[in-house]
Each structure stands twice: as C-alpha cells, then as structure tokens.
Design a protein around this motif. Sequence first.
Motif, mmCIF file in Angstrom:
data_model
loop_
_atom_site.group_PDB
_atom_site.id
_atom_site.type_symbol
_atom_site.label_atom_id
_atom_site.label_comp_id
_atom_site.label_asym_id
_atom_site.label_seq_id
_atom_site.Cartn_x
_atom_site.Cartn_y
_atom_site.Cartn_z
ATOM 1 N N VAL A 1 0.848 -1.211 0.000
ATOM 2 C CA VAL A 1 0.000 0.000 0.000
ATOM 3 C C VAL A 1 0.869 1.241 0.000
ATOM 4 N N LEU A 2 1.915 1.251 0.822
ATOM 5 C CA LEU A 2 2.802 2.406 0.937
ATOM 6 C C LEU A 2 3.525 2.693 -0.373
ATOM 7 N N LEU A 3 4.089 1.657 -1.009
ATOM 8 C CA LEU A 3 4.829 1.868 -2.255
ATOM 9 C C LEU A 3 3.932 2.427 -3.355
ATOM 10 N N LYS A 4 2.717 1.894 -3.458
ATOM 11 C CA LYS A 4 1.782 2.395 -4.471
ATOM 12 C C LYS A 4 1.404 3.844 -4.201
ATOM 13 N N ALA A 5 1.133 4.169 -2.938
ATOM 14 C CA ALA A 5 0.766 5.549 -2.584
ATOM 15 C C ALA A 5 1.932 6.504 -2.824
ATOM 16 N N GLN A 6 3.154 6.059 -2.550
ATOM 17 C CA GLN A 6 4.322 6.916 -2.778
ATOM 18 C C GLN A 6 4.507 7.200 -4.261
ATOM 19 N N GLN A 7 4.238 6.221 -5.116
ATOM 20 C CA GLN A 7 4.339 6.437 -6.562
ATOM 21 C C GLN A 7 3.305 7.465 -7.030
ATOM 22 N N VAL A 8 2.068 7.317 -6.527
ATOM 23 C CA VAL A 8 1.014 8.281 -6.887
ATOM 24 C C VAL A 8 1.364 9.669 -6.371
ATOM 25 N N LEU A 9 1.881 9.726 -5.137
ATOM 26 C CA LEU A 9 2.238 11.016 -4.549
ATOM 27 C C LEU A 9 3.336 11.702 -5.351
ATOM 28 N N ALA A 10 4.297 10.934 -5.866
ATOM 29 C CA ALA A 10 5.363 11.516 -6.688
ATOM 30 C C ALA A 10 4.785 12.140 -7.961
ATOM 31 N N LEU A 11 3.809 11.474 -8.559
ATOM 32 C CA LEU A 11 3.157 12.010 -9.758
ATOM 33 C C LEU A 11 2.352 13.262 -9.410
ATOM 34 N N GLU A 12 1.676 13.240 -8.271
ATOM 35 C CA GLU A 12 0.917 14.412 -7.834
ATOM 36 C C GLU A 12 1.851 15.595 -7.562
ATOM 37 N N ASP A 13 2.990 15.311 -6.942
ATOM 38 C CA ASP A 13 3.956 16.384 -6.680
ATOM 39 C C ASP A 13 4.450 17.006 -7.981
ATOM 40 N N GLU A 14 4.704 16.164 -8.968
ATOM 41 C CA GLU A 14 5.149 16.663 -10.270
ATOM 42 C C GLU A 14 4.067 17.532 -10.913
ATOM 43 N N ALA A 15 2.828 17.063 -10.828
ATOM 44 C CA ALA A 15 1.711 17.827 -11.400
ATOM 45 C C ALA A 15 1.509 19.150 -10.659
ATOM 46 N N GLU A 16 1.606 19.118 -9.333
ATOM 47 C CA GLU A 16 1.428 20.340 -8.539
ATOM 48 C C GLU A 16 2.515 21.366 -8.856
ATOM 49 N N GLN A 17 3.758 20.900 -9.056
ATOM 50 C CA GLN A 17 4.833 21.826 -9.391
ATOM 51 C C GLN A 17 4.602 22.464 -10.755
ATOM 52 N N LEU A 18 4.173 21.657 -11.711
ATOM 53 C CA LEU A 18 3.887 22.164 -13.053
ATOM 54 C C LEU A 18 2.750 23.178 -13.019
ATOM 55 N N TYR A 19 1.709 22.860 -12.254
ATOM 56 C CA TYR A 19 0.562 23.766 -12.148
ATOM 57 C C TYR A 19 0.941 25.041 -11.400
ATOM 58 N N ALA A 20 1.745 24.914 -10.342
ATOM 59 C CA ALA A 20 2.152 26.089 -9.567
ATOM 60 C C ALA A 20 2.985 27.045 -10.422
ATOM 61 N N ASP A 21 3.887 26.501 -11.233
ATOM 62 C CA ASP A 21 4.685 27.349 -12.132
ATOM 63 C C ASP A 21 3.777 28.113 -13.094
ATOM 64 N N THR A 22 2.771 27.421 -13.597
ATOM 65 C CA THR A 22 1.833 28.043 -14.533
ATOM 66 C C THR A 22 0.993 29.106 -13.841
ATOM 67 N N GLN A 23 0.498 28.775 -12.650
ATOM 68 C CA GLN A 23 -0.370 29.696 -11.926
ATOM 69 C C GLN A 23 0.372 30.959 -11.524
ATOM 70 N N LEU A 24 1.657 30.828 -11.190
ATOM 71 C CA LEU A 24 2.456 32.005 -10.834
ATOM 72 C C LEU A 24 2.513 32.982 -12.001
ATOM 73 N N ALA A 25 2.699 32.454 -13.201
ATOM 74 C CA ALA A 25 2.718 33.317 -14.389
ATOM 75 C C ALA A 25 1.356 33.925 -14.654
ATOM 76 N N LEU A 26 0.294 33.136 -14.428
ATOM 77 C CA LEU A 26 -1.063 33.644 -14.655
ATOM 78 C C LEU A 26 -1.414 34.765 -13.682
ATOM 79 N N ASN A 27 -0.809 34.751 -12.500
ATOM 80 C CA ASN A 27 -1.061 35.797 -11.506
ATOM 81 C C ASN A 27 -0.139 36.996 -11.677
ATOM 82 N N GLY A 28 0.728 36.948 -12.666
ATOM 83 C CA GLY A 28 1.707 38.009 -12.868
ATOM 84 C C GLY A 28 1.211 39.104 -13.786
ATOM 85 N N THR A 29 2.144 39.707 -14.493
ATOM 86 C CA THR A 29 1.831 40.829 -15.383
ATOM 87 C C THR A 29 1.093 40.331 -16.623
ATOM 88 N N VAL A 30 0.528 41.274 -17.365
ATOM 89 C CA VAL A 30 -0.160 40.910 -18.603
ATOM 90 C C VAL A 30 0.819 40.252 -19.573
#
Length: 508
Positions: free
Chosen positions: A166-195
């Motif tokens: 259970v732990l190994l499977k959850a850690q794999q999913v969490l790694a993918l979620e972390d990657e997605a969150e970082q990608l989304y956060a980078d995008t959102q930072l730009a969206l909140n910036g200048t025109v």
Amino acid sequence: MNEIANLARIVTFRSLASLPVLDLRGKQSSKENQFVTILTKSPDATQLQVVKALYGKATPANVRALQKLQSRVRSKLLNQLYFLDHSDPRHLVSRRYELECLDQLHKVSILYAERDFKLSERLLQRCLRLAEAGEFTQYVVQSARMLRNLHMEQRQAIPYKKTVKVLLKAQQVLALEDEAEQLYADTQLALNGTVAARRAVLVLLPTRIEQLEALHRRARSFVTYNLAYRARLAYEELQGNYVEMIRVTAAASRRLREGKLNARRFDLRFNHFVSIYAYLRSRQPVQGLRLAEQYSRDFHPSSNNWFYFQEHHMLLALHAQQYERAQNLLAIIAKNPGYPNQLETALQRWDLYKSYLEFVLPPQRLTTARQRQMAQWVLQLPEYSRDKRGHNVAILVLQLLHFLRERNLEQVLMRLERLRKYQQRHLYEPTTLRSRLFLRLLQLIVEKNFEAAQAAERGAVLLEQLRDTPPPGEAFAEVEIIPYEHLWELVLGLLREGPPVPNDLVTG
C-alpha cells in the motif's frame, strides 16, 4: 492588530454552537473581552487608539500592557481554531475530511510515542480508510508508513508486507501528484503576474495541459484530475472562450452527480463561480444572474470566496440592467462583518462599483451630501494606476460621466484627452478592440459639438461593430462594470439633458 481582528472574525463566525466563542475568564477577562470588541468593531484601529480606549492614556506602561494583552488574546483565539465548525456544506467540502485525517494522525502520534500499539493501530487503520476514501494521498503515505513501522516493531510479517505494498503504491502516486502540482504552480504564478507574463504562458498552456493529463492517466487520482481540469479552464479563459468554459463546468457538475468524481474532494463552489463568471463574460447576464441566485446559498458568508462570488453576482445584475437588484446585493455585501477586512484593492473595487451604481440610479435617489461625497471620490481617483489594472478605463469613463452630468466643458475635454492618450499608450493590442471602439465613440461627442442626435447617427456603425465584438480573454481585458453599449446610451442621455458649457457659465 489586523491579524487578531481577523482571527476574532473567523472564530465568531465559525465556532461550534455548543462552545463559547472565547474562554476569557479570570481577572483579565474584562480587558480581553473589551479588546476583542474594539477590534471587531474597528479592525483598522491603531495601537495608540486601542491603548487610549482600553487604558485612557497612551503611556509606555499602558503600551506594554496592551502588548501582553495581545499575546494572551492571540493564544486563546488560536486555541479556539480547534473547535471551528467545518461541517457546513457551504465551506470547502474536502476540509472536514482532511481535518478528520489530521485529527487521527495527531492522536496516533501521541499514542505511538506512549507505546500504546493496539489503539494506535486501530486509529491508523481508520485514518488510512478515511485518506483513501478522500484520495488524500499524502495522508495515505503517512498512515501506511506509521503502520509499517508499527507492524515491524511488533514483528507482524504478513500485515507488514501488505502495508508495504500500500505504501509503495501511494508513494508512486504522490510523486506524480507532486510533479503535477509543481507544473501547475509554475503556470499559476505566471497567470497571476503581469499581462506580458500571462501572454507568454498562454503559448505554453496547451503543452502543459497535455503534460498534466498524461500525469493524470498514470496516477488516476483526484489531485491530478483537478489540476488538469483547472489548467484547462484557465486556458479557455485566457482565450476568451467562455462558452467552452460553460460547457466544461457543466460537464464536471454532471460527472459529480453521476458519482464519477470524488464528492469528498470536488469543490462545487469553484465550479459555480467559474460558471457565472463565464456567463458574465459571454454576455449572457440574465441566465447567469438566475444561476447566481441559485448558487449563492452554497457560499458561506465567512469565506473570502463569498465576496468573490458576490462581486460577479453584482456585475451580472449591472450587466442585466437590474440596478435595484444590484443595489440590494451591495447593501447585503457591505453588512458582512468581514467586509472591512478585505484587501485594500478589493475595497477600492467595491467603491468603484458603488459609484457606478449610484450614477445610473435616478439622481433624486441620492442625497445632496452623497452626491458631493461621490464627486469628491471620483476626482481623487488616479487617471492611471498599475494596481488597478483592468479598471483604468472604467475610472476615466466614470470621471467623464460625472463631468458630463455637471455640464463642465473644461473637465469633459480634459477627461476625453486623457482617454485618448491612455488609448494610444495602452490599448493598441487587437484584444483591446472593444475598449478602442468605445473610446472612439466618446471622441465623436466633441466632433459633433455635443449634439446627441448627430453623435448617435455618426456612431451607429461603430456601435454595431462594438456589439459584434466579443469580450477578449481575461489576460487582456479591461473590466466593463457596465457594458460599453449601455454606457453609450447613458452618455447620449446626458447630452440630451444639455451640452457641457464653459466654467464661467457653470458657476454663474
């Protein structure tokens, strides 16, 4: 002071009904209660004002006494956060389930340290089930990790091996979620910036959405779905594809009703907000207003989301020309105890909306004192300000309308010149076509010597172009508090009442 006032507001709004708002007992209770009352009524009160209200004089000793008082009250308010009511469906739905997981983990941490393995295991199994049901992958990892260690210490080989899987499977999913969150956060930072930053990220968004969707196909978790979903909405918004936003949000709501989305995680309030925003920007205010009335009950008035929702609710009423309804909404909004605690920029937007609303209401509805107050506020507005991005045309037009009503020729000509310069400097992109067309209409009133009939006839083609031009994407938009088409009708109405005249005739 502001942070304590905000804490007091949260606790007052959200404490469980069976518990006291504050446990302020003992010899200091009178001062503590008095202090909270002062900040609740006047959240922007200065330290000097509070010292004088509490102790009479602002002596160094009294200042030190206030600092100690602040510390005690802050601690008690923070302790009260444990007893907030998260069961109300008008709050973020995932919060109650997430806090339940955290509560179990907190108790387990104490029990595990005390070596009570039996009860620890029972609570960890419960926490693991809650985390899996809510797709809180980080808590699945924490629970499984603690269970693994617990089984290891008790030499329980079979449960240990099951938990490790259970732990190994959850850690794999969490790694993918972390990657997605970082990608989304980078995008959102730009969206909140200048025109400029938002224009740049617009080009990258299709690729990033594909990356997020690929991560979701691998993880199959709510987090990866939600990030890809929100990125898709952001992309359609930047393009001005509001009809597609309505379709996407309606499809998500349908999937939720069909049980295909996690009801413990999906934020239906976000969907409601995006939906009415899209109706507003797609020039369907009547339909949007009908939905806003239905959706408003899903937002708790203690939440900042409530103010964002009501802001667009009121704009829908203004765009639908239902000014009485907009006035009623504004009165409700202003009575919310959290109203003064908003950011200064938000309060300034409300003032701008209020000024527009009061301008379009019949003049006899406003008292002379309020008209003077409004006129003074209009004159104090900066003609251009970066912190009011998206509202600069609205501010300049409001000033122009004020002086047209005052029939002040010099000030009208000055505001028209400022609008012309603003257009040259800032409204040269194709996405600003609606604003440019409206400002060209305004310039016609001078060319036609402020004759309403001639200006209307000469501007008919421009007005038709304006009606046929859809609103631009959010990244490039000047906010139309009242649609330009309706403002043009208002301008012509003011000219029919009489053209502006020189100052000496106005004062005479």
